[in-house]
Design a protein around this motif. Sequence first.
Motif, PDB file in Angstrom:
ATOM      1  N   ASN B 549      42.995  60.451  45.928  1.00 42.45           N
ATOM      2  CA  ASN B 549      42.829  59.528  47.055  1.00 42.45           C
ATOM      3  C   ASN B 549      42.593  60.334  48.325  1.00 42.45           C
ATOM      4  N   VAL B 550      41.703  59.829  49.165  1.00 49.87           N
ATOM      5  CA  VAL B 550      41.434  60.492  50.439  1.00 49.87           C
ATOM      6  C   VAL B 550      42.210  59.749  51.524  1.00 49.87           C
ATOM      7  N   TRP B 551      42.919  60.507  52.346  1.00 55.73           N
ATOM      8  CA  TRP B 551      43.726  59.913  53.417  1.00 55.73           C
ATOM      9  C   TRP B 551      43.075  60.236  54.750  1.00 55.73           C
ATOM     10  N   ILE B 552      42.967  59.217  55.595  1.00 54.76           N
ATOM     11  CA  ILE B 552      42.269  59.376  56.857  1.00 54.76           C
ATOM     12  C   ILE B 552      43.224  58.995  57.985  1.00 54.76           C
ATOM     13  N   GLY B 553      43.453  59.951  58.897  1.00 54.69           N
ATOM     14  CA  GLY B 553      44.326  59.673  60.042  1.00 54.69           C
ATOM     15  C   GLY B 553      43.515  59.079  61.172  1.00 54.69           C
ATOM     16  N   THR B 554      43.912  57.924  61.670  1.00 51.92           N
ATOM     17  CA  THR B 554      43.148  57.260  62.736  1.00 51.92           C
ATOM     18  C   THR B 554      44.022  57.111  63.969  1.00 51.92           C
ATOM     19  N   ASN B 555      43.445  56.481  64.982  1.00 55.90           N
ATOM     20  CA  ASN B 555      44.231  56.216  66.179  1.00 55.90           C
ATOM     21  C   ASN B 555      45.047  54.940  66.026  1.00 55.90           C
ATOM     22  N   ASN B 556      44.967  54.311  64.825  1.00 56.22           N
ATOM     23  CA  ASN B 556      45.741  53.096  64.613  1.00 56.22           C
ATOM     24  C   ASN B 556      46.141  52.978  63.151  1.00 56.22           C
ATOM     25  N   GLY B 557      46.872  53.962  62.679  1.00 54.19           N
ATOM     26  CA  GLY B 557      47.346  53.919  61.309  1.00 54.19           C
ATOM     27  C   GLY B 557      46.708  54.970  60.434  1.00 54.19           C
ATOM     28  N   LEU B 558      47.237  55.022  59.217  1.00 54.48           N
ATOM     29  CA  LEU B 558      46.786  56.001  58.238  1.00 54.48           C
ATOM     30  C   LEU B 558      46.121  55.222  57.105  1.00 54.48           C
ATOM     31  N   ILE B 559      44.900  55.677  56.727  1.00 49.88           N
ATOM     32  CA  ILE B 559      44.166  54.938  55.698  1.00 49.88           C
ATOM     33  C   ILE B 559      44.216  55.702  54.390  1.00 49.88           C
ATOM     34  N   ARG B 560      44.530  54.983  53.310  1.00 48.00           N
ATOM     35  CA  ARG B 560      44.352  55.586  51.985  1.00 48.00           C
ATOM     36  C   ARG B 560      43.064  55.027  51.397  1.00 48.00           C
ATOM     37  N   TYR B 561      42.149  55.921  51.034  1.00 53.52           N
ATOM     38  CA  TYR B 561      40.858  55.499  50.506  1.00 53.52           C
ATOM     39  C   TYR B 561      40.826  55.856  49.024  1.00 53.52           C
ATOM     40  N   ASN B 562      40.770  54.813  48.173  1.00 49.43           N
ATOM     41  CA  ASN B 562      40.687  55.024  46.737  1.00 49.43           C
ATOM     42  C   ASN B 562      39.215  55.188  46.387  1.00 49.43           C
ATOM     43  N   THR B 563      38.780  56.459  46.219  1.00 45.02           N
ATOM     44  CA  THR B 563      37.349  56.727  46.059  1.00 45.02           C
ATOM     45  C   THR B 563      36.823  56.287  44.701  1.00 45.02           C
ATOM     46  N   SER B 564      37.726  55.978  43.769  1.00 44.92           N
ATOM     47  CA  SER B 564      37.229  55.551  42.457  1.00 44.92           C
ATOM     48  C   SER B 564      36.750  54.103  42.499  1.00 44.92           C
ATOM     49  N   ILE B 565      37.056  53.402  43.576  1.00 49.41           N
ATOM     50  CA  ILE B 565      36.570  52.027  43.721  1.00 49.41           C
ATOM     51  C   ILE B 565      35.352  52.065  44.630  1.00 49.41           C
ATOM     52  N   LEU B 566      34.220  51.583  44.111  1.00 47.97           N
ATOM     53  CA  LEU B 566      32.984  51.736  44.860  1.00 47.97           C
ATOM     54  C   LEU B 566      32.833  50.672  45.942  1.00 47.97           C
ATOM     55  N   GLU B 567      33.382  49.482  45.692  1.00 53.15           N
ATOM     56  CA  GLU B 567      33.385  48.484  46.759  1.00 53.15           C
ATOM     57  C   GLU B 567      34.594  47.585  46.563  1.00 53.15           C
ATOM     58  N   ASP B 568      35.009  46.959  47.653  1.00 52.84           N
ATOM     59  CA  ASP B 568      36.122  46.016  47.551  1.00 52.84           C
ATOM     60  C   ASP B 568      35.695  44.872  46.659  1.00 52.84           C
ATOM     61  N   ILE B 569      36.469  44.624  45.605  1.00 54.86           N
ATOM     62  CA  ILE B 569      36.087  43.548  44.700  1.00 54.86           C
ATOM     63  C   ILE B 569      37.192  42.502  44.668  1.00 54.86           C
ATOM     64  N   THR B 570      36.809  41.276  44.978  1.00 57.07           N
ATOM     65  CA  THR B 570      37.780  40.192  44.923  1.00 57.07           C
ATOM     66  C   THR B 570      37.784  39.615  43.522  1.00 57.07           C
ATOM     67  N   ASP B 571      38.962  39.591  42.927  1.00 55.23           N
ATOM     68  CA  ASP B 571      39.134  39.046  41.593  1.00 55.23           C
ATOM     69  C   ASP B 571      38.866  37.534  41.643  1.00 55.23           C
ATOM     70  N   PRO B 572      37.877  37.054  40.870  1.00 53.33           N
ATOM     71  CA  PRO B 572      37.589  35.608  40.947  1.00 53.33           C
ATOM     72  C   PRO B 572      38.797  34.754  40.539  1.00 53.33           C
ATOM     73  N   ASP B 573      39.674  35.293  39.697  1.00 52.55           N
ATOM     74  CA  ASP B 573      40.863  34.535  39.308  1.00 52.55           C
ATOM     75  C   ASP B 573      42.009  34.747  40.286  1.00 52.55           C
ATOM     76  N   ARG B 574      41.787  35.557  41.296  1.00 50.30           N
ATOM     77  CA  ARG B 574      42.791  35.822  42.313  1.00 50.30           C
ATOM     78  C   ARG B 574      44.112  36.290  41.701  1.00 50.30           C
ATOM     79  N   VAL B 575      44.008  37.249  40.830  1.00 53.38           N
ATOM     80  CA  VAL B 575      45.215  37.882  40.302  1.00 53.38           C
ATOM     81  C   VAL B 575      45.386  39.228  40.989  1.00 53.38           C
ATOM     82  N   ARG B 576      44.345  40.076  40.864  1.00 54.43           N
ATOM     83  CA  ARG B 576      44.423  41.351  41.540  1.00 54.43           C
ATOM     84  C   ARG B 576      43.040  41.803  41.993  1.00 54.43           C
ATOM     85  N   ASP B 577      42.925  42.140  43.253  1.00 55.84           N
ATOM     86  CA  ASP B 577      41.668  42.651  43.790  1.00 55.84           C
ATOM     87  C   ASP B 577      41.648  44.175  43.685  1.00 55.84           C
TER      88      ASP B 577
END
Lengths: 215, 963
Positions: B549-577
């Motif tokens: 995971n890549v971690w990015i320090g910003t001026n408003n929080g710390l971001i964890r970037y999961n690089t294995s996920i290519l885009e945010d995917i919303t689960d159509p069944d709304r169980v887990r995105d």
Amino acid sequence: MAEKRQIAIVEDNVKIRDLIQQFMNMQDDMECRNAFSSVESLLGVMREGDMPEIVLMDIDLEGMSGIDGMKLIKSKYPDVEIIMLTVYHDSHKIFNSLRSGASGYLLKHTSLPEIKDAIDVVLQGGAPMSPQIARKVITHFSDGAATDEEKPDSGLTMREQEIVVGLVDGLSYKMIADRMDISIDTVRAHIRNIYKKLHVNSKAEVIAKSLRGEI
Amino acid sequence: MPRLVLFLLVTIFAANSASAQGLPFNNFSIQSGMSQSVVNHIMQDDSGYIWIATEFGLNRFNMFHFEQFYETNGLSHNGVEVVLQRRDGTIIAGTEAGLDYFDGTLFRPVPGTRILEGDQVSVLFEDNRQGLWVGTDGNGLYYFSDDSFQYFGVSNGLSDDIIRGVIQLDDDRIAVATRNGVNIVSISQRQVIQIYREADGLSENRTRDIMKREDGSIWIATREGITILENGALRYLGVREGLIHPRVNKFIEDGRGGVWIATEGGISHYTNNRLHSYTDTNGLSNNIVTALARDHENNIWFGTYGGGADLLVSEKIQHYSVQQGMLSNLATSFAQDRSGRVWVGTYGGGLSQISGGRVSNFTTAQNLIDNRVYTLTMDRQQRLWIGTRNGVSLMENGRIYPGNQFPDLPDPKVRQILIDRLGDFWIATYGGGIARYRGGRQIALYNSSNGLPNDIVMSLLEDRDGAIWAATYGGVVRFIDGRIDTYTTQNGLVNNNVISLFEDGIGQIWIGTIGGISIFVGGQLRSLTTADGLPQPVAYFIIEDDEGNVWIGTNNGLIRYNTSILEDITDPDRVRDDVRFKLYTTEMGLISNENNSNAVFKDREGAFWIGTIGGVNHFRWQLDREVPAGPPVHIEGMSLFGESIPVMEYEFRHDENFIGFTFTGLSFSNPSGVIYEYRLRGIDQNWQRTTQRTVRYTTLPDGEYRFEVRARNSDGFWSPQRATITFTILPPFWKTWWFIVLMVIALILLSGFLYNYYRIAKLVDLERIRIRIASDLHDDVGASLTELALQADFLQAIQKDPKTGASLKQMGEMSRKIVTTMDDIVWSIDARNDTLGDLLDRMQDYATNVLLPGGIEPIFNFTGADTDKVLPLDLRQNLYLIFKEAVNNAAKHSGANSVEIIFDIKPIGYTLQIKDNGKGFPEKTRSGGHGLKNMKMRAERIKASLDYINENGLTIRIKGKGL
């Protein structure tokens, strides 16, 4: 002599009510202190502890209906037995009241001695059942069309079925007892059991309510 | 003697071995809206709310708001001791004066527990058979099961009346911790069967809590540490073992195999047979800890005596700041030496050393050239190079050499010191470009005059191929093979103000700017910006953890970037995105949301050290666990025209169309990371997303609506159930269906009225009169006759003459007969009772009444009847009258001993037969007699055929089309 058994009447026809009350008070073993025209008034005295053993309850009443009143009394005071009084010969209504907890029903033009007999039967732990109601009982317990939810947990035993069939045929308790070679008290006990099986639904409701702290 | 002193010192040190680093306790008290700050008990209910019982009032908390309950809300006392959710879901509260339950709005006395009235309840426990155990503070223990109850007290064998804890040992045995030992109570015997005290191995008699752990061991809290019964043997946890204080109040399992212990002197965390202790020096709001709870997200809640409640989301983040002894909170840089000590450069506070959780400082007093430190670099000889705002200091073996190590720097503001694989020093300056040194001698200067796009250089990096990268405020440059490649926005760089550089495990160069990130891979630049979902644009630093995971320090929080996920995917069944970016903030335990440029370091354990404007985060990301359960979501408020109204199903008027909803997805570990989806069925079918907890709708048209909302936590897990509420906005009266229908009917009536007036009036009148006569007959005459009959009974009962008696009896019977007959007549006229079932009932009653007394057996045989089917009046009436006639005939004339009534109903038609086994129809004499003629006439009226079969008795047969 043992203490007199307490009978209460809820009936909005004053004359009929008075006649039944007087007749009850003429009996050696019964007393009818409380005769009212509404369920609410009866609940008033019951709340203060004046508890009847048996209530004769008209179905069509001003205010709370007899059937609602019966359910309420049964939920608060499960030991009080209730016999429905009705002018109507409407077996749906009567049967529903029996399923909700009534121990029997009487048509209003039943003669006073017959009313007393019915009360005696209930006091002895039995329950009066007319041929019409017996017929309903048979359909209720054998009706394949009834949905699963409505279906009673247990059906009737062979014995109970025999007795209900006897009642449908218009036999008296005595005749049924003779036919089946058992005592009349046993017949009463069986009929009482049949009523209990009918009441299953209403009991479940009472338990659920008490859990939620409503009672 | 010296040995004793040493021993004492060691003991004292062990007892106070709490290290000083701060823990991210999130404190809630009166200032946050809680009713009071002396906490007695904390509990989470299964809807997700946290209940906090205090000495004055009970609070229900959703992370945003405390709903408070007092005596005015039905509580038996404002001092609330304990709260329990029963297995059936009911919330009950034990107070200083009784036991109450929550009906959803108010508290009410728990039915059947009046005996407790006035008692101070201290413990509530429900056993596995729904038996309720209520311990009191001085009045013993009550057991309520179904409708019975049992009292235990000193009077019947309990060792003390002050109850401190109740647990269930097995189906029959309950263990009761009291102020004088532990009692074992048998449910079936309803008595105390055993008592354990100091003599039996208990560390102290005044117990305070008892707990059965998942592994089956029993823990008992006393005033002298903890006694543990494990595998049949006793062991102890006390100050000697590292417990922070001997007086233990409460404990709770941490859900990961350990135990949190609350004492009168702080908290200890027992994990892997070791104790870690924390006190107010670590951020706890008060050292007397009186309550512990673990919520569904595994957060631990500490209730304190006077400090309110402290929420600990995780121990993964530890804090160092001025509170721990640093001289400045502005941490800019880190380094670690061979012995594991961490060095922190601060802006204004010099250099801090962190070792074993303790802080010591080095400043200009120790020869540091300037207290404004920008950067630290540890070389292979364990020498620490310290870049400051005023040159470079060098530290070796704990001593700082006086003076600037590089006096000929082009600018004294040193942002980074890089030592490359050849041993050359590359020094980035803020304003003077880069100076390169070899063997202490400057060999090159790179600035805007010779190829650098800007003289402000923020950061340097040597990649795996030996190329040197430099981040400048004019783009990024790469020194490779003796040339300088420059990348700016013209080559596709996302922004020219470059701050940070990072090479990941697969050789990609991450370039952090103030406007997003560029990733250099295969000679190409790829952008990662807010348009791609990056939560914040400024990348002060970029680093990778050991899991990729890549971690990015910003001026408003710390971001964890999961690089294995290519885009945010919303689960159509709304169980887990699949969530690419997760934002960590102070809510999740960070000391500050604003990070400093390049202020990050990965230590030998792989943990991060992060510098912010508020201090240092020691971020052990390995301990970060996702919360695999969606937040339970509740609609908590509604508003009409901005005024709040209670949440319920409404019918609004057509002009009440400005409606708002407030809702909360209950998450205590990351409340602002919750994302909501809502929709208003009836106006929009699509889900809308928001992070706000309020939604408003204006000028809604009339209609039926259902507002629905669901929530997702920052790990992508959706709430299992959506919250919904329905409401209706009524149409204005001129748009109601009844109004329109009424108008249409009125028009039709008006046009047809005059024409049909007389005819209709006549018909209506006839029907009305008929029904009125019927009901009057029944109600009035019937009642009078009944009275008459009862009067006759009554007279008969009170008089003695047998003759009069007989005639009174006759009178009664006659009246009853009339009532029955009338009942029959009325039934056939009155339209009230009109189903096929009623008809069949009637027929059976009638046949039984008429036939049985004459010794004739009625036999019924009905097939295919739908008893609920409504029959037209004339059909029902005529069929019944035919049937009566036929049955009457059979009873009077047939001489039969059985009559069979067969009613066969099929979709195509019905057949009704009345069949006796008597002597049959007298052939000549009465064929076409009145009865038969009458029956035929009635059959014709209902378009049915009627015939008879005169064989083995008489059969009357009616056939008609479908009923």
